[in-house]
Design an enzyme around this catalytic site. Structure first.
Site: not given
Ligand code: THU
Length: 160
Positions: A61, A63, A74, A111, A114
């Site tokens: 991820n 940010e 993902e 999530c 994703c």
């Molecule tokens: N996040 C992911 O990378 N994948 C997911 O399926 C759920 C959330 C990340 C996004 C954000 O940077 C952090 O987790 C907290 O939500």
């Protein structure tokens, strides 16, 4: 009339009980957690893909101070697969996470957004993607297809 849906998945208690290829994919995802950029949530996520030709791709991820621009691990790795290996189906995806706030002792599920993107990748190759989920420790969940995590999915077929 009421209907019900059965979802099949496996629970594996130890990484060593996974088959070798799955074990190493999860370990690669775990290693990649250090490459996550998650200064705002402190929640690092990594996803490792294995393509049908054996290629392994990694995403984490990323940010942004403008929170809505945060990119999930993902979707990052799937975009990379689509951009660079568009003819090659994805065989497996291992997803893991680590938090600066607490030990993640349970599997972390992708999530909803994703799941939708993974589903599109399954559909475009008509090839099921095996999904492996684990926290920093604890059980590993295995699903044979993203459709088990996203029943009644929306797809290109719905557009006619
Ligand atoms: N996040 C992911 O990378 N994948 C997911 O399926 C759920 C959330 C990340 C996004 C954000 O940077 C952090 O987790 C907290 O939500």
């Amino acid at each position: 009339m009421q209907h019900s849906l059965e979802i099949k998945y496996q629970i594996i208690s130890h990484l060593k009980d996974l088959e070798e290829g799955e074990q190493s994919l999860m370990l690669k995802a775990r290693e990649a957690l250090d490459n996550a950029y998650a200064p705002y949530s402190g929640f690092a996520v990594a996803a490792a893909l294995e393509l049908t030709d054996g290629t392994v791709l990694i995403g984490t991820n990323q940010e942004n101070a403008s929170y809505g621009l945060c990119l999930c691990a993902e979707q990052n790795v799937l975009a990379h697969a689509g951009a660079n290996f568009h003819d090659t189906p994805i065989r497996k995806m291992a997803i893991t996470a680590r938090s600066s706030l607490r030990i993640i002792d349970h599997p972390i599920s992708p999530c909803g957004a994703c799941r939708q993107v993974i589903s599109e990748h399954e559909d475009r190759h008509a090839y099921p993607i095996k999904i492996l989920l684990q926290g920093e420790k604890g059980d590993i969940l295995i699903f044979d297809s993203i459709k088990d995590l996203l029943p009644f999915s929306f797809s290109g077929n719905d557009l006619g």
